[in-house]
Design a protein around this motif. Structure first.
Motif: not given
Length: 537
Positions: A459-460, A422, A425-426, A429-434
Protein backbone atom coordinates in the motif's frame (compact mmCIF):
# COMPACT_ATOMS: atom_id res chain seq x y z
CA UNK A 1 -22.85 -5.97 -76.34
CA UNK A 2 -25.88 -4.06 -75.27
CA UNK A 3 -27.09 -7.04 -73.27
CA UNK A 4 -23.70 -7.29 -71.64
CA UNK A 5 -23.73 -3.61 -70.79
CA UNK A 6 -27.22 -3.92 -69.50
CA UNK A 7 -26.28 -6.81 -67.21
CA UNK A 8 -22.73 -5.72 -66.37
CA UNK A 9 -23.64 -4.44 -62.95
CA UNK A 10 -25.52 -7.62 -62.25
CA UNK A 11 -22.58 -9.75 -63.44
CA UNK A 12 -20.21 -7.63 -61.42
CA UNK A 13 -22.32 -8.07 -58.32
CA UNK A 14 -22.48 -11.81 -58.94
CA UNK A 15 -18.71 -12.04 -59.33
CA UNK A 16 -18.20 -9.99 -56.20
CA UNK A 17 -20.61 -12.25 -54.40
CA UNK A 18 -18.90 -15.36 -55.84
CA UNK A 19 -15.40 -14.28 -54.92
CA UNK A 20 -16.56 -12.93 -51.60
CA UNK A 21 -18.22 -16.25 -50.88
CA UNK A 22 -15.18 -18.28 -51.97
CA UNK A 23 -12.72 -16.10 -50.10
CA UNK A 24 -15.02 -15.95 -47.09
CA UNK A 25 -15.29 -19.73 -47.03
CA UNK A 26 -11.51 -20.10 -47.37
CA UNK A 27 -10.97 -17.49 -44.68
CA UNK A 28 -13.55 -19.09 -42.41
CA UNK A 29 -11.99 -22.50 -42.99
CA UNK A 30 -8.52 -21.17 -42.24
CA UNK A 31 -9.83 -19.35 -39.15
CA UNK A 32 -11.56 -22.50 -37.95
CA UNK A 33 -8.42 -24.57 -38.45
CA UNK A 34 -6.34 -21.92 -36.70
CA UNK A 35 -8.91 -21.83 -33.90
CA UNK A 36 -8.54 -25.59 -33.38
CA UNK A 37 -4.75 -25.42 -33.64
CA UNK A 38 -4.57 -22.41 -31.34
CA UNK A 39 -6.77 -24.07 -28.74
CA UNK A 40 -4.71 -27.27 -28.81
CA UNK A 41 -1.42 -25.35 -28.76
CA UNK A 42 -2.51 -23.19 -25.84
CA UNK A 43 -3.84 -26.20 -23.95
CA UNK A 44 -0.64 -28.18 -24.58
CA UNK A 45 1.51 -25.30 -23.33
CA UNK A 46 -0.67 -25.06 -20.23
CA UNK A 47 -0.32 -28.80 -19.55
CA UNK A 48 3.43 -28.67 -20.15
CA UNK A 49 3.82 -25.78 -17.72
CA UNK A 50 1.79 -27.68 -15.15
CA UNK A 51 4.21 -30.60 -15.51
CA UNK A 52 7.15 -28.25 -15.02
CA UNK A 53 5.45 -26.79 -11.94
CA UNK A 54 4.85 -30.29 -10.66
CA UNK A 55 8.56 -31.06 -10.88
CA UNK A 56 9.41 -27.82 -9.09
CA UNK A 57 7.00 -28.71 -6.27
CA UNK A 58 8.35 -32.27 -6.06
CA UNK A 59 11.88 -30.93 -5.67
CA UNK A 60 10.67 -28.53 -2.99
CA UNK A 61 9.07 -31.38 -1.01
CA UNK A 62 12.07 -33.67 -1.33
CA UNK A 63 14.51 -30.93 -0.32
CA UNK A 64 12.40 -30.10 2.73
CA UNK A 65 12.25 -33.74 3.85
CA UNK A 66 16.00 -34.02 3.40
CA UNK A 67 16.53 -30.96 5.60
CA UNK A 68 14.22 -32.27 8.33
CA UNK A 69 15.91 -35.66 8.40
CA UNK A 70 19.24 -33.85 8.65
CA UNK A 71 17.89 -31.92 11.66
CA UNK A 72 16.79 -35.16 13.32
CA UNK A 73 20.27 -36.57 12.80
CA UNK A 74 21.77 -33.42 14.32
CA UNK A 75 19.60 -33.70 17.44
CA UNK A 76 20.27 -37.42 17.80
CA UNK A 77 24.01 -36.80 17.89
CA UNK A 78 23.77 -34.34 20.78
CA UNK A 79 26.25 -35.39 23.46
CA UNK A 80 23.77 -34.64 26.25
CA UNK A 81 21.18 -36.92 24.67
CA UNK A 82 23.68 -39.76 24.23
CA UNK A 83 24.79 -39.42 27.86
CA UNK A 84 21.20 -39.57 29.04
CA UNK A 85 20.44 -42.61 26.88
CA UNK A 86 23.53 -44.56 27.92
CA UNK A 87 23.96 -43.55 31.57
CA UNK A 88 20.57 -42.23 32.62
CA UNK A 89 22.28 -39.00 33.64
CA UNK A 90 19.30 -36.72 34.33
CA UNK A 91 21.65 -33.81 35.01
CA UNK A 92 22.06 -33.63 31.24
CA UNK A 93 18.34 -33.00 30.71
CA UNK A 94 18.45 -29.32 31.64
CA UNK A 95 21.25 -28.57 29.15
CA UNK A 96 19.52 -30.71 26.53
CA UNK A 97 16.22 -28.89 27.10
CA UNK A 98 17.91 -25.52 26.65
CA UNK A 99 19.60 -26.70 23.48
CA UNK A 100 16.29 -27.95 22.08
CA UNK A 101 14.76 -24.58 22.98
CA UNK A 102 17.49 -22.74 21.07
CA UNK A 103 17.20 -25.12 18.14
CA UNK A 104 13.42 -24.65 17.98
CA UNK A 105 13.79 -20.87 18.09
CA UNK A 106 16.35 -20.87 15.27
CA UNK A 107 14.44 -23.24 12.97
CA UNK A 108 10.87 -21.99 13.58
CA UNK A 109 9.45 -24.90 11.57
CA UNK A 110 8.91 -27.47 14.30
CA UNK A 111 5.68 -27.37 16.28
CA UNK A 112 7.06 -29.81 18.85
CA UNK A 113 10.40 -31.37 19.72
CA UNK A 114 10.03 -34.21 22.20
CA UNK A 115 12.00 -36.81 24.07
CA UNK A 116 9.84 -39.73 25.23
CA UNK A 117 10.79 -42.71 27.33
CA UNK A 118 10.02 -46.32 26.41
CA UNK A 119 6.62 -46.11 28.15
CA UNK A 120 5.48 -43.14 26.09
CA UNK A 121 6.01 -40.55 28.83
CA UNK A 122 7.20 -37.16 27.61
CA UNK A 123 10.54 -36.31 29.25
CA UNK A 124 11.16 -33.08 27.35
CA UNK A 125 8.68 -31.15 25.26
CA UNK A 126 9.41 -27.86 23.48
CA UNK A 127 6.50 -26.20 21.69
CA UNK A 128 6.83 -23.45 19.09
CA UNK A 129 4.01 -20.97 18.62
CA UNK A 130 3.40 -17.24 18.29
CA UNK A 131 6.98 -16.87 17.01
CA UNK A 132 8.45 -18.13 20.29
CA UNK A 133 9.41 -21.57 21.65
CA UNK A 134 8.06 -22.73 25.00
CA UNK A 135 9.40 -25.39 27.36
CA UNK A 136 6.46 -27.36 28.76
CA UNK A 137 6.63 -27.80 32.56
CA UNK A 138 6.92 -31.35 33.89
CA UNK A 139 3.42 -31.30 35.38
CA UNK A 140 1.93 -30.64 31.93
CA UNK A 141 3.77 -33.41 30.11
CA UNK A 142 1.60 -36.20 28.70
CA UNK A 143 1.78 -39.89 27.97
CA UNK A 144 1.68 -40.71 24.26
CA UNK A 145 1.93 -44.50 24.36
CA UNK A 146 -1.43 -44.90 22.58
CA UNK A 147 -0.61 -42.52 19.73
CA UNK A 148 0.04 -44.29 16.44
CA UNK A 149 3.31 -42.50 15.72
CA UNK A 150 4.80 -43.58 19.07
CA UNK A 151 3.75 -47.19 18.55
CA UNK A 152 5.13 -47.26 15.01
CA UNK A 153 8.44 -45.69 16.02
CA UNK A 154 8.87 -48.09 18.93
CA UNK A 155 8.57 -51.01 16.49
CA UNK A 156 11.69 -49.89 14.66
CA UNK A 157 15.18 -51.21 15.13
CA UNK A 158 18.27 -49.13 15.61
CA UNK A 159 18.99 -46.96 12.62
CA UNK A 160 15.43 -46.73 11.28
CA UNK A 161 13.35 -43.58 10.89
CA UNK A 162 9.60 -43.19 11.09
CA UNK A 163 7.80 -40.55 9.03
CA UNK A 164 4.11 -40.12 9.82
CA UNK A 165 1.38 -39.19 7.36
CA UNK A 166 0.66 -35.48 6.94
CA UNK A 167 -2.33 -34.95 9.22
CA UNK A 168 -3.68 -32.59 11.89
CA UNK A 169 -2.17 -32.41 15.36
CA UNK A 170 -4.12 -33.75 18.33
CA UNK A 171 -3.82 -32.53 21.91
CA UNK A 172 -5.49 -34.55 24.67
CA UNK A 173 -7.34 -36.53 22.04
CA UNK A 174 -8.88 -33.47 20.34
CA UNK A 175 -7.98 -31.66 17.14
CA UNK A 176 -5.85 -28.65 17.97
CA UNK A 177 -7.43 -25.38 16.86
CA UNK A 178 -6.62 -23.65 14.66
CA UNK A 179 -5.72 -26.71 12.61
CA UNK A 180 -2.03 -27.53 12.64
CA UNK A 181 -0.99 -29.79 9.75
CA UNK A 182 1.86 -31.91 11.07
CA UNK A 183 4.40 -34.48 9.90
CA UNK A 184 6.17 -36.37 12.66
CA UNK A 185 9.73 -37.57 12.18
CA UNK A 186 10.89 -40.03 14.82
CA UNK A 187 13.64 -42.47 15.59
CA UNK A 188 14.02 -44.98 18.43
CA UNK A 189 16.73 -44.39 21.02
CA UNK A 190 19.06 -47.26 21.88
CA UNK A 191 21.88 -47.26 24.38
CA UNK A 192 25.27 -48.82 23.70
CA UNK A 193 23.96 -52.15 25.01
CA UNK A 194 21.25 -52.03 22.32
CA UNK A 195 18.48 -51.54 24.89
CA UNK A 196 15.55 -49.48 23.62
CA UNK A 197 15.29 -46.38 25.84
CA UNK A 198 12.67 -44.25 24.14
CA UNK A 199 11.93 -42.09 21.12
CA UNK A 200 13.16 -38.78 19.71
CA UNK A 201 10.28 -37.11 17.86
CA UNK A 202 10.03 -33.80 15.98
CA UNK A 203 6.72 -32.43 14.71
CA UNK A 204 7.22 -30.51 11.49
CA UNK A 205 4.80 -27.66 10.65
CA UNK A 206 2.94 -29.04 7.62
CA UNK A 207 1.62 -25.56 6.86
CA UNK A 208 5.21 -24.43 6.28
CA UNK A 209 5.58 -27.03 3.54
CA UNK A 210 2.15 -26.22 2.06
CA UNK A 211 3.03 -22.51 1.97
CA UNK A 212 6.31 -23.34 0.25
CA UNK A 213 4.46 -25.38 -2.35
CA UNK A 214 2.01 -22.53 -2.93
CA UNK A 215 4.85 -20.02 -3.44
CA UNK A 216 6.56 -22.29 -5.99
CA UNK A 217 3.29 -22.72 -7.88
CA UNK A 218 2.69 -19.52 -9.89
CA UNK A 219 -1.02 -19.36 -10.69
CA UNK A 220 -0.73 -16.14 -12.70
CA UNK A 221 1.27 -17.36 -15.68
CA UNK A 222 -1.85 -17.38 -17.82
CA UNK A 223 -4.17 -14.41 -17.98
CA UNK A 224 -7.19 -16.49 -18.90
CA UNK A 225 -7.21 -19.26 -16.31
CA UNK A 226 -6.20 -20.14 -12.78
CA UNK A 227 -5.17 -23.78 -12.30
CA UNK A 228 -5.95 -25.27 -8.91
CA UNK A 229 -3.13 -27.15 -7.20
CA UNK A 230 -4.17 -30.07 -5.01
CA UNK A 231 -2.16 -32.30 -2.70
CA UNK A 232 -3.81 -35.66 -1.93
CA UNK A 233 -2.91 -38.47 0.44
CA UNK A 234 -2.86 -42.15 -0.49
CA UNK A 235 -6.55 -42.51 0.35
CA UNK A 236 -7.65 -39.75 -1.99
CA UNK A 237 -8.32 -37.06 0.64
CA UNK A 238 -7.38 -33.43 0.16
CA UNK A 239 -4.37 -32.17 2.13
CA UNK A 240 -4.26 -28.95 0.10
CA UNK A 241 -6.80 -27.37 -2.22
CA UNK A 242 -8.61 -24.11 -2.95
CA UNK A 243 -11.70 -25.20 -1.03
CA UNK A 244 -10.44 -25.28 2.55
CA UNK A 245 -13.68 -26.89 3.78
CA UNK A 246 -12.77 -30.10 1.95
CA UNK A 247 -9.22 -30.33 3.32
CA UNK A 248 -8.44 -32.80 6.14
CA UNK A 249 -11.94 -34.34 6.08
CA UNK A 250 -10.52 -37.77 6.93
CA UNK A 251 -9.87 -36.42 10.44
CA UNK A 252 -13.15 -34.55 10.95
CA UNK A 253 -16.17 -36.43 12.30
CA UNK A 254 -19.06 -36.44 9.86
CA UNK A 255 -16.95 -35.40 6.86
CA UNK A 256 -15.15 -38.67 6.12
CA UNK A 257 -17.27 -39.13 2.99
CA UNK A 258 -15.88 -35.94 1.40
CA UNK A 259 -12.80 -36.68 -0.68
CA UNK A 260 -11.23 -36.22 -4.09
CA UNK A 261 -11.73 -39.93 -4.61
CA UNK A 262 -15.49 -39.67 -4.19
CA UNK A 263 -15.80 -36.34 -6.05
CA UNK A 264 -13.74 -37.37 -9.08
CA UNK A 265 -13.74 -41.20 -9.15
CA UNK A 266 -12.56 -41.54 -12.77
CA UNK A 267 -9.68 -39.15 -12.23
CA UNK A 268 -8.71 -40.94 -9.00
CA UNK A 269 -8.68 -44.34 -10.73
CA UNK A 270 -6.40 -42.89 -13.40
CA UNK A 271 -4.07 -41.49 -10.73
CA UNK A 272 -3.89 -44.83 -8.89
CA UNK A 273 -3.25 -46.81 -12.07
CA UNK A 274 -0.75 -44.52 -13.81
CA UNK A 275 1.04 -42.61 -11.03
CA UNK A 276 1.67 -39.66 -13.38
CA UNK A 277 0.07 -38.25 -16.54
CA UNK A 278 -2.97 -36.31 -17.73
CA UNK A 279 -6.62 -37.31 -17.27
CA UNK A 280 -9.45 -35.60 -19.18
CA UNK A 281 -13.16 -36.04 -18.58
CA UNK A 282 -16.33 -33.99 -18.33
CA UNK A 283 -15.04 -32.34 -15.14
CA UNK A 284 -11.93 -30.90 -16.78
CA UNK A 285 -8.23 -31.66 -17.11
CA UNK A 286 -6.21 -33.25 -14.29
CA UNK A 287 -2.42 -33.16 -14.61
CA UNK A 288 -1.08 -35.42 -11.89
CA UNK A 289 2.14 -36.84 -10.50
CA UNK A 290 3.08 -38.98 -7.52
CA UNK A 291 5.52 -37.59 -4.98
CA UNK A 292 7.72 -39.95 -2.98
CA UNK A 293 9.32 -37.65 -0.37
CA UNK A 294 11.37 -40.45 1.19
CA UNK A 295 12.86 -41.78 -2.05
CA UNK A 296 16.60 -41.40 -2.45
CA UNK A 297 17.38 -41.04 1.25
CA UNK A 298 19.39 -44.24 1.37
CA UNK A 299 22.09 -42.42 -0.62
CA UNK A 300 21.76 -39.41 1.62
CA UNK A 301 22.23 -41.47 4.74
CA UNK A 302 25.13 -43.41 3.30
CA UNK A 303 26.88 -40.07 2.97
CA UNK A 304 26.25 -39.07 6.58
CA UNK A 305 25.85 -42.19 8.75
CA UNK A 306 24.81 -41.71 12.37
CA UNK A 307 27.40 -42.84 14.92
CA UNK A 308 27.40 -46.29 16.51
CA UNK A 309 26.36 -48.16 13.34
CA UNK A 310 23.34 -45.90 12.85
CA UNK A 311 22.37 -46.75 9.28
CA UNK A 312 19.33 -44.43 9.06
CA UNK A 313 17.09 -46.54 6.83
CA UNK A 314 13.82 -44.75 6.08
CA UNK A 315 10.79 -46.65 7.34
CA UNK A 316 7.72 -46.90 5.11
CA UNK A 317 9.30 -46.67 1.66
CA UNK A 318 5.82 -46.49 0.05
CA UNK A 319 5.20 -43.08 1.62
CA UNK A 320 3.71 -40.93 -1.15
CA UNK A 321 1.37 -38.07 -2.00
CA UNK A 322 -0.46 -37.21 -5.18
CA UNK A 323 0.08 -33.80 -6.73
CA UNK A 324 -2.80 -32.72 -8.99
CA UNK A 325 -3.15 -29.56 -11.07
CA UNK A 326 -6.78 -29.12 -12.06
CA UNK A 327 -8.40 -27.05 -14.81
CA UNK A 328 -12.19 -27.20 -14.58
CA UNK A 329 -14.61 -27.13 -17.51
CA UNK A 330 -15.31 -23.43 -16.99
CA UNK A 331 -11.61 -22.62 -17.33
CA UNK A 332 -11.41 -24.75 -20.47
CA UNK A 333 -14.27 -22.65 -21.88
CA UNK A 334 -12.22 -19.58 -21.00
CA UNK A 335 -9.31 -20.96 -23.00
CA UNK A 336 -11.62 -21.48 -25.98
CA UNK A 337 -13.03 -17.98 -25.59
CA UNK A 338 -9.54 -16.56 -25.35
CA UNK A 339 -8.54 -18.18 -28.65
CA UNK A 340 -11.85 -17.24 -30.30
CA UNK A 341 -11.55 -13.59 -29.30
CA UNK A 342 -8.09 -13.56 -30.79
CA UNK A 343 -9.59 -14.62 -34.14
CA UNK A 344 -12.44 -12.07 -34.26
CA UNK A 345 -12.03 -9.79 -37.26
CA UNK A 346 -9.34 -11.93 -38.86
CA UNK A 347 -11.73 -13.17 -41.54
CA UNK A 348 -11.82 -9.70 -43.16
CA UNK A 349 -8.26 -9.93 -44.42
CA UNK A 350 -5.94 -12.91 -44.36
CA UNK A 351 -2.96 -10.64 -43.74
CA UNK A 352 -4.58 -9.18 -40.64
CA UNK A 353 -5.53 -12.69 -39.58
CA UNK A 354 -1.92 -13.93 -39.90
CA UNK A 355 -0.59 -10.84 -38.16
CA UNK A 356 -2.94 -11.19 -35.18
CA UNK A 357 -2.27 -14.93 -34.94
CA UNK A 358 1.45 -14.26 -34.87
CA UNK A 359 0.98 -11.80 -32.03
CA UNK A 360 -1.12 -14.26 -30.02
CA UNK A 361 1.24 -17.21 -30.47
CA UNK A 362 4.30 -15.04 -29.86
CA UNK A 363 2.64 -13.73 -26.70
CA UNK A 364 1.99 -17.26 -25.49
CA UNK A 365 5.51 -18.40 -26.37
CA UNK A 366 7.01 -15.34 -24.71
CA UNK A 367 5.09 -16.07 -21.52
CA UNK A 368 6.12 -19.70 -21.70
CA UNK A 369 9.83 -18.81 -21.97
CA UNK A 370 9.72 -16.19 -19.22
CA UNK A 371 7.54 -17.93 -16.70
CA UNK A 372 10.50 -19.35 -14.73
CA UNK A 373 12.05 -15.88 -14.39
CA UNK A 374 8.63 -14.48 -13.44
CA UNK A 375 8.39 -16.99 -10.60
CA UNK A 376 11.69 -15.79 -9.15
CA UNK A 377 11.16 -12.08 -9.86
CA UNK A 378 7.58 -11.96 -8.57
CA UNK A 379 8.72 -13.51 -5.31
CA UNK A 380 11.09 -10.57 -4.62
CA UNK A 381 9.79 -7.51 -6.48
CA UNK A 382 6.90 -5.07 -6.13
CA UNK A 383 5.26 -4.86 -9.53
CA UNK A 384 4.35 -1.14 -9.38
CA UNK A 385 7.59 0.40 -8.12
CA UNK A 386 10.20 -2.20 -8.98
CA UNK A 387 11.36 -2.13 -5.35
CA UNK A 388 11.92 -5.14 -3.14
CA UNK A 389 8.60 -6.45 -1.82
CA UNK A 390 7.81 -7.05 1.85
CA UNK A 391 9.08 -10.63 1.92
CA UNK A 392 12.42 -9.81 0.27
CA UNK A 393 12.90 -6.63 2.30
CA UNK A 394 12.33 -8.34 5.64
CA UNK A 395 14.70 -11.16 4.65
CA UNK A 396 17.41 -8.56 3.97
CA UNK A 397 16.69 -6.83 7.30
CA UNK A 398 16.89 -10.15 9.12
CA UNK A 399 20.26 -10.89 7.51
CA UNK A 400 21.62 -7.46 8.55
CA UNK A 401 20.50 -8.08 12.12
CA UNK A 402 22.24 -11.47 12.17
CA UNK A 403 25.46 -9.85 10.93
CA UNK A 404 25.45 -7.07 13.55
CA UNK A 405 27.15 -9.12 16.26
CA UNK A 406 30.13 -9.74 13.99
CA UNK A 407 30.54 -6.22 12.60
CA UNK A 408 29.46 -4.03 15.54
CA UNK A 409 28.01 -1.58 13.05
CA UNK A 410 24.87 0.50 13.36
CA UNK A 411 21.62 -0.61 11.76
CA UNK A 412 18.73 1.82 11.40
CA UNK A 413 15.40 1.59 9.65
CA UNK A 414 13.02 4.29 8.45
CA UNK A 415 9.37 3.24 8.36
CA UNK A 416 7.61 5.49 5.81
CA UNK A 417 3.94 6.17 5.20
CA UNK A 418 2.65 8.47 2.42
CA UNK A 419 0.27 11.08 3.83
CA UNK A 420 -2.96 11.88 1.97
CA UNK A 421 -2.56 9.06 -0.56
CA UNK A 422 -6.14 7.92 0.03
CA UNK A 423 -7.35 11.44 -0.69
CA UNK A 424 -5.36 11.51 -3.93
CA UNK A 425 -6.87 8.17 -4.97
CA UNK A 426 -10.40 9.30 -4.07
CA UNK A 427 -10.19 12.65 -5.87
CA UNK A 428 -7.85 11.96 -8.79
CA UNK A 429 -8.15 8.20 -9.20
CA UNK A 430 -5.81 5.32 -8.52
CA UNK A 431 -3.83 6.01 -11.68
CA UNK A 432 -2.73 9.34 -10.25
CA UNK A 433 -2.13 7.66 -6.88
CA UNK A 434 0.13 5.07 -8.50
CA UNK A 435 1.97 7.85 -10.36
CA UNK A 436 2.49 9.71 -7.08
CA UNK A 437 3.85 6.55 -5.39
CA UNK A 438 6.37 6.05 -8.20
CA UNK A 439 7.46 9.71 -8.13
CA UNK A 440 7.98 9.62 -4.36
CA UNK A 441 9.97 6.39 -4.69
CA UNK A 442 12.19 7.95 -7.36
CA UNK A 443 12.90 10.95 -5.14
CA UNK A 444 13.70 8.74 -2.16
CA UNK A 445 16.05 6.59 -4.25
CA UNK A 446 17.93 9.73 -5.29
CA UNK A 447 18.46 10.70 -1.64
CA UNK A 448 19.48 7.42 -0.03
CA UNK A 449 22.88 5.80 -0.29
CA UNK A 450 23.79 3.05 -2.73
CA UNK A 451 24.29 0.68 0.21
CA UNK A 452 20.78 1.26 1.57
CA UNK A 453 17.86 -1.06 0.85
CA UNK A 454 14.50 0.42 -0.12
CA UNK A 455 11.40 -1.82 -0.16
CA UNK A 456 7.64 -1.53 -0.32
CA UNK A 457 5.84 -3.18 2.58
CA UNK A 458 2.45 -2.73 0.94
CA UNK A 459 0.00 0.00 0.00
CA UNK A 460 1.42 3.32 1.10
CA UNK A 461 3.99 1.89 3.54
CA UNK A 462 7.71 1.62 2.74
CA UNK A 463 10.88 0.72 4.57
CA UNK A 464 14.45 1.99 4.19
CA UNK A 465 17.14 -0.26 5.70
CA UNK A 466 20.27 1.78 6.42
CA UNK A 467 23.15 -0.50 7.30
CA UNK A 468 26.12 1.04 9.14
CA UNK A 469 24.13 4.19 9.68
CA UNK A 470 23.21 5.73 13.03
CA UNK A 471 19.86 7.22 13.91
CA UNK A 472 21.33 10.75 13.70
CA UNK A 473 22.71 10.12 10.22
CA UNK A 474 19.38 8.64 9.18
CA UNK A 475 17.51 11.74 10.32
CA UNK A 476 19.71 13.86 8.04
CA UNK A 477 18.86 11.62 5.09
CA UNK A 478 15.15 11.75 5.90
CA UNK A 479 15.31 15.54 6.19
CA UNK A 480 16.90 15.67 2.75
CA UNK A 481 14.10 13.47 1.38
CA UNK A 482 11.38 15.67 2.90
CA UNK A 483 12.99 18.80 1.46
CA UNK A 484 13.13 17.22 -2.00
CA UNK A 485 9.49 16.14 -1.74
CA UNK A 486 8.47 19.63 -0.66
CA UNK A 487 10.29 21.13 -3.66
CA UNK A 488 8.59 18.64 -5.95
CA UNK A 489 5.18 19.53 -4.49
CA UNK A 490 5.68 23.22 -5.25
CA UNK A 491 6.97 22.61 -8.77
CA UNK A 492 4.33 20.04 -9.77
CA UNK A 493 1.42 22.40 -8.98
CA UNK A 494 -0.87 19.50 -8.20
CA UNK A 495 -4.37 20.03 -6.83
CA UNK A 496 -3.39 18.21 -3.69
CA UNK A 497 -0.74 18.28 -0.98
CA UNK A 498 1.27 15.23 -0.02
CA UNK A 499 4.13 14.41 2.29
CA UNK A 500 5.51 11.44 4.20
CA UNK A 501 5.51 10.42 7.83
CA UNK A 502 8.62 8.63 9.00
CA UNK A 503 9.47 6.50 12.01
CA UNK A 504 13.23 6.14 12.56
CA UNK A 505 14.55 3.39 14.81
CA UNK A 506 18.07 2.13 15.46
CA UNK A 507 18.48 -1.55 16.29
CA UNK A 508 19.57 -2.52 19.80
CA UNK A 509 19.63 -6.24 20.62
CA UNK A 510 19.13 -5.42 24.30
CA UNK A 511 15.79 -3.83 23.48
CA UNK A 512 14.51 -5.67 20.45
CA UNK A 513 14.37 -9.43 20.81
CA UNK A 514 12.46 -10.12 17.61
CA UNK A 515 12.26 -8.65 14.13
CA UNK A 516 8.55 -7.89 14.63
CA UNK A 517 9.33 -5.93 17.81
CA UNK A 518 11.88 -3.84 15.91
CA UNK A 519 9.39 -3.07 13.12
CA UNK A 520 6.58 -2.31 15.56
CA UNK A 521 8.69 0.32 17.30
CA UNK A 522 9.51 2.01 13.98
CA UNK A 523 5.83 1.84 13.05
CA UNK A 524 4.85 3.51 16.34
CA UNK A 525 7.31 6.33 15.73
CA UNK A 526 5.96 6.76 12.22
CA UNK A 527 2.43 7.16 13.57
CA UNK A 528 3.71 9.69 16.09
CA UNK A 529 5.24 11.65 13.20
CA UNK A 530 1.93 11.39 11.31
CA UNK A 531 0.07 12.64 14.39
CA UNK A 532 2.38 15.67 14.60
CA UNK A 533 1.86 16.29 10.89
CA UNK A 534 -1.92 16.36 11.35
CA UNK A 535 -1.55 18.82 14.25
CA UNK A 536 0.41 21.15 11.98
CA UNK A 537 -2.34 20.92 9.37
Amino acid sequence: MELYCKNSNKILYKNILKYFTILSMITLFICYEVYLIGFKYTKDIMINNQKIHSQIVKNTINNEFENVIGDLKYLYEKEELQNYINYGDESELEDLTNQLYTFSNSKKIYNQIRLLDADGNEIIKVLYGDNLPQIIPKENLQNKKERYYFKETMKLTKGELYISPLDLNLENGELELPYKPTIRFGTPLYDDERNKRGVLMINYFGKYLIDKIDVRYNKNIYKFLTPELMLLNNDGYWLMGNNTSTNWTFMIDGKEHISFKSSYPDAWNSIVENKYGVHKDENGIFTFDTVYPTSGYTKLNNRCNFPNEYTSIVYNSDYSWNLVSYIDDYSIAQIKQYVLNSLIGWSALIIIFIFILSIVLAYIDFNNKLFKNQLKRDAHTDTLTGLYNRRAGLDILKKHIEDLDETNKHLTIAYIDINNLKMVNDINGHKEGDFLICEICNIIKECIRSTDTFCRLGGDEFLIILNNCSEIQTKKIITKIKVKLSQYTRKSKKNYVFSISVGICQYDNRVFHTLDHFLEEADKRMYLDKKNYKKVL
